[in-house]
Structures are given as C-alpha cells and as structure tokens.
Design a protein around this motif. Structure first.
Motif, PDB file in Angstrom:
ATOM      1  N   ARG A  82      27.683 -89.212 -30.341  1.00  0.00           N
ATOM      2  CA  ARG A  82      26.277 -89.018 -30.698  1.00  0.00           C
ATOM      3  C   ARG A  82      25.444 -88.722 -29.463  1.00  0.00           C
ATOM      4  NH1 ARG A  82      22.830 -86.726 -33.649  1.00  0.00           N
ATOM      5  NH2 ARG A  82      20.820 -87.788 -33.851  1.00  0.00           N
ATOM      6  N   ALA A  83      25.671 -89.459 -28.396  1.00  0.00           N
ATOM      7  CA  ALA A  83      24.929 -89.227 -27.156  1.00  0.00           C
ATOM      8  C   ALA A  83      25.243 -87.858 -26.571  1.00  0.00           C
ATOM      9  CB  ALA A  83      25.260 -90.325 -26.141  1.00  0.00           C
ATOM     10  N   PHE A  93      18.214 -93.594 -25.394  1.00  0.00           N
ATOM     11  CA  PHE A  93      19.512 -93.838 -26.029  1.00  0.00           C
ATOM     12  C   PHE A  93      20.630 -93.184 -25.223  1.00  0.00           C
ATOM     13  CE2 PHE A  93      22.722 -91.912 -28.899  1.00  0.00           C
ATOM     14  CZ  PHE A  93      23.379 -93.064 -29.275  1.00  0.00           C
ATOM     15  N   VAL A  94      20.443 -91.944 -24.835  1.00  0.00           N
ATOM     16  CA  VAL A  94      21.458 -91.251 -24.034  1.00  0.00           C
ATOM     17  C   VAL A  94      21.671 -91.964 -22.706  1.00  0.00           C
ATOM     18  CG1 VAL A  94      22.012 -89.093 -22.826  1.00  0.00           C
ATOM     19  CG2 VAL A  94      21.022 -89.018 -25.126  1.00  0.00           C
ATOM     20  N   TYR A 122      16.103 -97.293 -29.571  1.00  0.00           N
ATOM     21  CA  TYR A 122      15.738 -95.924 -29.205  1.00  0.00           C
ATOM     22  C   TYR A 122      16.638 -94.880 -29.854  1.00  0.00           C
ATOM     23  CZ  TYR A 122      12.418 -98.120 -26.178  1.00  0.00           C
ATOM     24  OH  TYR A 122      11.352 -98.879 -25.719  1.00  0.00           O
ATOM     25  N   GLU A 123      17.757 -95.294 -30.388  1.00  0.00           N
ATOM     26  CA  GLU A 123      18.534 -94.358 -31.210  1.00  0.00           C
ATOM     27  C   GLU A 123      17.782 -94.092 -32.509  1.00  0.00           C
ATOM     28  OE1 GLU A 123      23.009 -93.841 -33.126  1.00  0.00           O
ATOM     29  OE2 GLU A 123      22.216 -95.834 -32.743  1.00  0.00           O
ATOM     30  N   ARG A 124      17.117 -95.121 -33.048  1.00  0.00           N
ATOM     31  CA  ARG A 124      16.405 -94.990 -34.319  1.00  0.00           C
ATOM     32  C   ARG A 124      14.967 -94.497 -34.154  1.00  0.00           C
ATOM     33  NH1 ARG A 124      18.159-100.362 -34.727  1.00  0.00           N
ATOM     34  NH2 ARG A 124      15.961-100.987 -34.640  1.00  0.00           N
ATOM     35  N   SER A 125      14.479 -94.430 -32.923  1.00  0.00           N
ATOM     36  CA  SER A 125      13.074 -94.102 -32.707  1.00  0.00           C
ATOM     37  C   SER A 125      12.711 -92.746 -33.299  1.00  0.00           C
ATOM     38  CB  SER A 125      12.758 -94.101 -31.208  1.00  0.00           C
ATOM     39  OG  SER A 125      11.420 -93.709 -30.984  1.00  0.00           O
ATOM     40  N   LYS A 126      11.543 -92.708 -33.963  1.00  0.00           N
ATOM     41  CA  LYS A 126      11.021 -91.466 -34.523  1.00  0.00           C
ATOM     42  C   LYS A 126      10.071 -90.771 -33.561  1.00  0.00           C
ATOM     43  CE  LYS A 126      13.156 -92.223 -38.407  1.00  0.00           C
ATOM     44  NZ  LYS A 126      14.357 -91.419 -38.774  1.00  0.00           N
ATOM     45  N   ILE A 127       9.854 -91.368 -32.396  1.00  0.00           N
ATOM     46  CA  ILE A 127       8.956 -90.790 -31.402  1.00  0.00           C
ATOM     47  C   ILE A 127       9.712 -89.744 -30.600  1.00  0.00           C
ATOM     48  CG2 ILE A 127       7.473 -91.254 -29.423  1.00  0.00           C
ATOM     49  CD1 ILE A 127       7.162 -94.093 -30.458  1.00  0.00           C
TER      50      ILE A 127
END
Length: 504
Positions: free
Chosen positions: A332-333, A305-306, A293-298
């Motif tokens: 990042r989060a 991710f957070v 979910y860090e990489r998800s484009k949605i």
C-alpha cells in the motif's frame, strides 16, 4: 458524580455472576505476584444491579469484566492478571469511580451518595493514597468554587477583588505544596506517575528585553513543546491505560504541531524515539500514527503513512504483525509513494523508458511535453456514470480559468491545460465520449494494447503509480509537473490554484 474523578484529577491540576468463591485474606502469595485478579467491592445503598469493570485505552473506555451486585456487594475475578493502569467501576445511572490496578487483589467499600469521600480500601498500597489525594482536592475545590463565583460579582470593589484573588492564590499554593509533598511521600506508586504526567513543563524565563512579544511567544511555545514529554515515564506501559497518554499524544500531534506532513513526521519521530523505552508503548504509538494517517481524508497526509511504513515497517522495527499483513502494508505504501504531494508526477513510460500514451490519432503524447503553468491530470472511464457527470463540470471550470476567472482579484486568465487519461480498453467508446463531452481541446490519451493472446494489457504499472482504483481521479500539477493536489473534486480546482498563487 459522573466524570467527577477525571475532572478533579486532570482539570483541577491543570464471567459475569456473583462469585461464591472467597480469596483467603491469609494468602502467602505477594499481591503483585498473583497470576489472577480478585477485586471485591461494596457500594452501600446501591440497588441490586450489574456493575462493570472497564479500563482506559486510546482515548476510549473498554469493558473488562461484569459482576452481579447483591446488597451492594460484588466481585470481579479472572484467571489472568489484569494489565496495570487506571480502571473504572461503572455503576447504574452513569455513576462511576476510578481505581488503580497495580495490585491484583483489591478490597474496598464506599457509599452510593459519596463515592469518593466514603471510599475505604483494605491494605491497598496504591489506592489508599490515591483516594487521600482525591479527597484533599475535593475539599480544596469546595473552598475555591464559592470564591470564583464571588469573583463574578460586578459590584465588588477593587480591594475586595484583590482579597478574593489572594485567597484563591493561597488555595492554589496549598494544592501545589500538597502535591509536592505527596510525590515525596509516595515516590514509587503508579498514581504519582499519573500526577507527574499531568504536570505542565516549567515555563522558560526570558530576560532579553530586545525581543518582541511575538518572538517571546515563539520561544515559549518551542520550549513548551520541547519539554512536553519530560514528565511521562515511557518505560511504564501502565500509562497507556489512563486517559492521559492518548490525550497528550493527540495534543502533541494535532495542537502543538503545524498540520503539514513534514512537521507531523518530525513530531511523530520524536514521540516514537521516546516510546522505544517500552515495547508496548512503542507498539501502540507506531500503530496509532500509522493507522490514523492511512485513514486520513485530509489531502497530503498519506505522506505520513508512507513515512511510517518506510522508516518502521520496512526496517523491521515492527515485529508484531505477520508476514502477509506486513506485505500488504508495504504494498500500500509503495503504491502511494510515487504520487505524494510535492513529488514529480510519474511519467507514463514503460520498463524500457519508452512513452506509450497515445491520442485519438494514435500519436504519442507525453505528459511532460504539456507546457503550461498548471496541468490538470484527469483519469476517467467512458462507461463510468460518475465520470459522465464530472467531466463536463471539469471542462466548465477549466474553460472559466483560461478566460477571466472571477475567483481571482486580477481576473487574469490562468495558464492551465488538461491531460486526460481514459482507463479502459474500448477505443470506440472513448472516441465517442470525447466528442459527446466536447473535450477535444484537451490532450486525450489512453493505453490500449494487447498481449500475445489478444487480451487487453497495460504498458506499465501506471495505475498503481497514480493509485487509480476508481474513477474519476483529478490531479493538479505545477509547471514542473510536481503534484500540488490529488484526488480533488472539480469544485476545488480554482480554490487550490488561487491559494497557490497567493503563497508563491
């Protein structure tokens, strides 16, 4: 034969040179206590070639070892134990067969044209019953396939169809009984855990006749999902090295869970709770969900991710990464968290709570003073080539919405205003850009200040709060300045507003 074993097991049920070193068959070391592996195989009728030992992990297969096969004989060996699980021996022409690694010393032989039927293991507590099971399933498959083909005959009478159906049912019952007996006979081998893992939860019986068909389906679905993990042994990390665990996890998160961040977070927490029984499984599950979910484009999935970072990394439950990497993940989060969909858009205020965004006339313009049903928050740079092309397109969309948008059935104007933030420090270029792109009717603001040494400076960390690392970036806010959408294109603005209007 390609993929035949996986088909049989899962669908029907619902270093590199030839070693001259021989392992003594009289070794007194218990097989499961060996600190090395030694797999000696023979595939009769196979040409001289290279064979590969591979393993399943995370929905893929990875090479573990290679060996030269001479006269069909080959040896895989290494000075460390193999992690337990289901492995593949890959042969030429795409052929392969599976073996179970629980024992570190394995000896087998088979024939190239009948890999499963001819397989023989020397004193393997795990693989001998595994192949007994496979051969039984193959025999039953040979019985049922002609019957299923015959079922397709449109000239059959109803009596003939029922007879075939009964024969197929009898075969299915035979398989179920065999499976049940197998589990009772071999309760302690790993392959039994694999069989259990592929066993579907028992359906719930509903006798309440007052329920509608839809209500019954909902109850059945919820029961199925709640019982989905009941047959997985989460204490045994060997399940990771099979095709089963990843496929079940993928189905649970992507097919059985509504694809909304809140629903996925709930399912993720349930799965992680199960995984706490084994550190390796816990590590794999947490890593997989976090990175996915860090990489998800949605749009909006970064909330998962957070959630993962806040609940498992910042709480120190994740102890397998070093401090530097952990710090990067947490940073990042922290950057993403303030601008998650559904949260209030961060106000442009400094550490003392003072607003600082100013327009062309140097007048403070607050984001929360923009009164409209929708606010388009746009970040751009006057020198950005992409911005020069995109800003006019955004203007066309906004202008069309404020007039009579053709996308909407009632064709009523949309109350939308634009709060445009330029991200650079060149005031003259900014003023020129506003004039050139004809966007003076927008609320145009910038943060142009200098530090005591005369260098450009920012009044706050607003770039981090909105995760601005490139331009242009478009946010869509509702009347309360909650984030409806972010990092969208100009072509998505009307569609998102239309969808939002239809659901509210």
């Amino acid at each position: 034969m390609k993929k035949i074993l996986l088909f049989i097991v899962f669908i029907f049920l619902g270093n590199t040179s030839y070693s001259q070193i021989k392992l003594s068959k009289e070794t007194n070391i218990s097989n499961n206590k060996l600190d090395f592996y030694y797999i000696e195989g023979e595939v009769k009728g196979m040409r001289d070639t290279t064979v590969i030992l591979a393993y399943y992990y995370g929905g893929k297969q990875y090479a573990q070892d290679t060996a030269k096969s001479i006269n069909g004989k080959f040896i895989f060996e290494g000075n460390k134990k193999l992690s337990g699980g289901m492995y593949l021996v890959v042969l030429p022409d795409g052929k392969y067969f599976d073996i179970i690694i629980s024992e570190q010393k394995i000896n087998f032989s088979t024939e190239i044209n009948s890999l499963v039927e001819s397989m023989y293991f020397v004193e393997s507590e795990e693989n001998t019953p595994f192949y007994e099971y496979l051969n039984y399933i193959i025999s039953k498959q040979k019985e049922v396939n002609p019957l299923k083909q015959e079922q397709q005959n449109t000239n059959l009478s109803n009596i003939e169809k029922e007879k075939i159906k009964d024969l197929i049912t009898n075969i299915d019952n035979d398989v179920r009984n065999y499976k049940s007996n197998f589990i009772d006979t071999y309760p302690n081998i790993f392959f039994t855990k694999i069989i259990n893992a592929t066993t579907e939860p028992e359906p719930i019986k509903i006798t309440d006749k007052s329920l509608s068909e839809q209500e019954i389906q909902i109850i059945q679905f919820e029961h199925y999902k709640n019982q989905f993990w009941e047959n997985i042994d989460f204490s045994d990390e060997r399940i990771l090295r099979t095709p089963i665990f990843f496929n079940k996890m993928d189905m649970y998160l992507n097919k059985l869970t509504i694809q909304h961040p809140d629903s996925i977070k709930k399912s993720a927490d349930i799965l992680i709770k199960y995984s706490l029984k084994n550190k390796d499984i816990f590590k794999y599950v947490v890593n997989h969900i976090t990175s996915t979910y860090e990489r998800s484009k949605i749009m909006g999935m970064d909330a998962i991710f957070v959630h993962m970072v806040e609940n498992y990394y910042m709480t120190k439950m994740v102890d397998w990464i070093d401090e530097d990497q952990l710090e990067k993940i947490e940073e990042r989060a922290e950057k993403i968290a303030p601008n998650l969909i559904g949260r209030q858009a961060p106000a442009f205020i400094d550490q003392l709570g003072n607003p600082f965004m100013r327009d062309q006339d140097n007048i403070i313009q607050r984001l929360y003073d923009v009164k409209s049903e929708y606010t388009l928050l746009v970040f751009y740079s006057p020198d950005c080539g992409h911005c020069k092309k995109t800003i006019p397109k955004i203007k066309i969309v906004v202008d069309s919405l404020t007039k009579k948008p053709q996308l909407f059935s009632n064709h009523k104007p949309i109350d939308i205003k634009t709060y445009a933030v330029q991200t650079e420090f060149d005031r003259e270029a900014w003023i020129e850009f506003i004039s050139e792109k004809d966007i003076s009717n927008w609320t145009n603001v910038c943060d142009i200040v200098e530090d005591p040494d005369g260098n450009p400076a920012a009044s706050s960390n607003w770039r981090d709060q909105y995760d601005i690392y490139s331009t242009p970036v478009i946010y869509l806010l509702d009347k309360d300045k909650k984030i409806l959408a972010k990092r969208i294109s100009h072509s998505q603005i009307s569609k998102i507003i239309s969808r939002y209007n239809n659901t509210n």
